[in-house]
Design an enzyme around this catalytic site. Structure first.
Site, PDB file in Angstrom:
ATOM      1  N   HIS A  98       0.843  -1.195   0.000  1.00 27.08           N
ATOM      2  CA  HIS A  98       0.000   0.000   0.000  1.00 27.08           C
ATOM      3  C   HIS A  98       0.882   1.250   0.000  1.00 27.08           C
ATOM      4  O   HIS A  98       2.092   1.181   0.231  1.00 27.08           O
ATOM      5  CB  HIS A  98      -0.949   0.001   1.222  1.00 27.08           C
ATOM      6  CG  HIS A  98      -0.264   0.062   2.549  1.00 27.08           C
ATOM      7  ND1 HIS A  98      -0.158  -1.002   3.403  1.00 27.08           N
ATOM      8  CD2 HIS A  98       0.361   1.097   3.175  1.00 27.08           C
ATOM      9  CE1 HIS A  98       0.500  -0.643   4.488  1.00 27.08           C
ATOM     10  NE2 HIS A  98       0.832   0.632   4.376  1.00 27.08           N
TER      11      HIS A  98
HETATM   12  P1  TYD Z   1      -2.136  -4.071   7.628  1.00 24.01           P
HETATM   13  O1  TYD Z   1      -2.399  -2.678   7.132  1.00 24.01           O
HETATM   14  O2  TYD Z   1      -2.738  -5.203   6.868  1.00 24.01           O
HETATM   15  O3  TYD Z   1      -0.582  -4.304   7.741  1.00 24.01           O
HETATM   16  P2  TYD Z   1       0.508  -4.231   6.565  1.00 24.01           P
HETATM   17  O4  TYD Z   1      -0.072  -3.416   5.451  1.00 24.01           O
HETATM   18  O5  TYD Z   1       1.665  -3.568   7.194  1.00 24.01           O
HETATM   19  O6  TYD Z   1       0.832  -5.590   6.135  1.00 24.01           O
HETATM   20  O7  TYD Z   1      -2.582  -4.123   9.153  1.00 24.01           O
HETATM   21  C1  TYD Z   1      -2.854  -5.332   9.812  1.00 24.01           C
HETATM   22  C2  TYD Z   1      -4.060  -5.139  10.722  1.00 24.01           C
HETATM   23  O8  TYD Z   1      -3.743  -4.244  11.784  1.00 24.01           O
HETATM   24  C3  TYD Z   1      -5.262  -4.570  10.000  1.00 24.01           C
HETATM   25  O9  TYD Z   1      -6.397  -5.259  10.506  1.00 24.01           O
HETATM   26  C4  TYD Z   1      -5.307  -3.134  10.437  1.00 24.01           C
HETATM   27  C5  TYD Z   1      -4.671  -3.165  11.807  1.00 24.01           C
HETATM   28  N1  TYD Z   1      -3.942  -1.941  12.168  1.00 24.01           N
HETATM   29  C6  TYD Z   1      -4.416  -1.165  13.212  1.00 24.01           C
HETATM   30  O10 TYD Z   1      -5.450  -1.452  13.830  1.00 24.01           O
HETATM   31  N2  TYD Z   1      -3.699  -0.061  13.583  1.00 24.01           N
HETATM   32  C7  TYD Z   1      -2.564   0.306  12.943  1.00 24.01           C
HETATM   33  O11 TYD Z   1      -1.938   1.315  13.315  1.00 24.01           O
HETATM   34  C8  TYD Z   1      -2.092  -0.497  11.837  1.00 24.01           C
HETATM   35  C9  TYD Z   1      -0.826  -0.125  11.090  1.00 24.01           C
HETATM   36  C10 TYD Z   1      -2.806  -1.618  11.481  1.00 24.01           C
END
Ligand code: TYD
Length: 134
Positions: A49
């Protein structure tokens, strides 16, 4: 692409090492959120992303991982393996993280609280936004 790495001062003595993170001193924004990833499986690739406005700094406080950064024109790989180095993740940079070491703890400082509407998760949309932004 201009990859911005921040060298953090490590205060070391015979007891070990210490790094301090201070907003608007060695971290160039007010810190609204800190999150960290750990127990990431070695074969996992995550991220996929870009953010519209969010500024972040990633630090591998333990172990190592790699980042693939993409500004819509070119890509660059960066290995984070030093707890005294921060990688700036500016807005409109597509990023993917991979090659996590088993012990990796990847900490991220952010200038905003979590906001799903700030994410661009579709690569084609990202390329459009990136090329309009430049
Ligand atoms: P995600 O965005 O999928 O992680 P990445 O893109 O780094 O692989 O995030 C994983 C999960 O954590 C998703 O359900 C959203 C949650 N999340 C939060 O609740 N707070 C946060 O600050 C972040 C970064 C993620």
């Amino acid at each position: 692409m201009d990859v911005k790495l921040i060298k953090l001062q490590s205060h070391g003595d015979d007891r070990g090492s210490l790094v301090a993170l201070e907003e608007l001193i060695n971290i160039p924004f007010a810190i609204k959120r800190v999150y960290y990833m750990f127990d990431t499986q070695i074969e996992v690739r995550r991220g996929f992303h870009a953010h519209k406005r969010l500024k972040q700094i990633a630090i591998a406080v333990r172990g190592s991982c790699k980042f693939m950064l993409d500004d819509g024109k070119e890509t660059q790989e960066v290995c984070l393996d030093n707890p005294a180095v921060g990688l700036c993740l500016d807005p409109i940079i597509w990023h993917e993280m991979f090659d996590f070491s088993e012990d990796c703890i990847l900490m991220v400082l952010a200038d905003q609280v979590y906001d799903e509407s700030d994410y661009i998760r579709d690569y084609a949309e990202f390329v459009k936004v990136a090329n309009n932004a430049s």
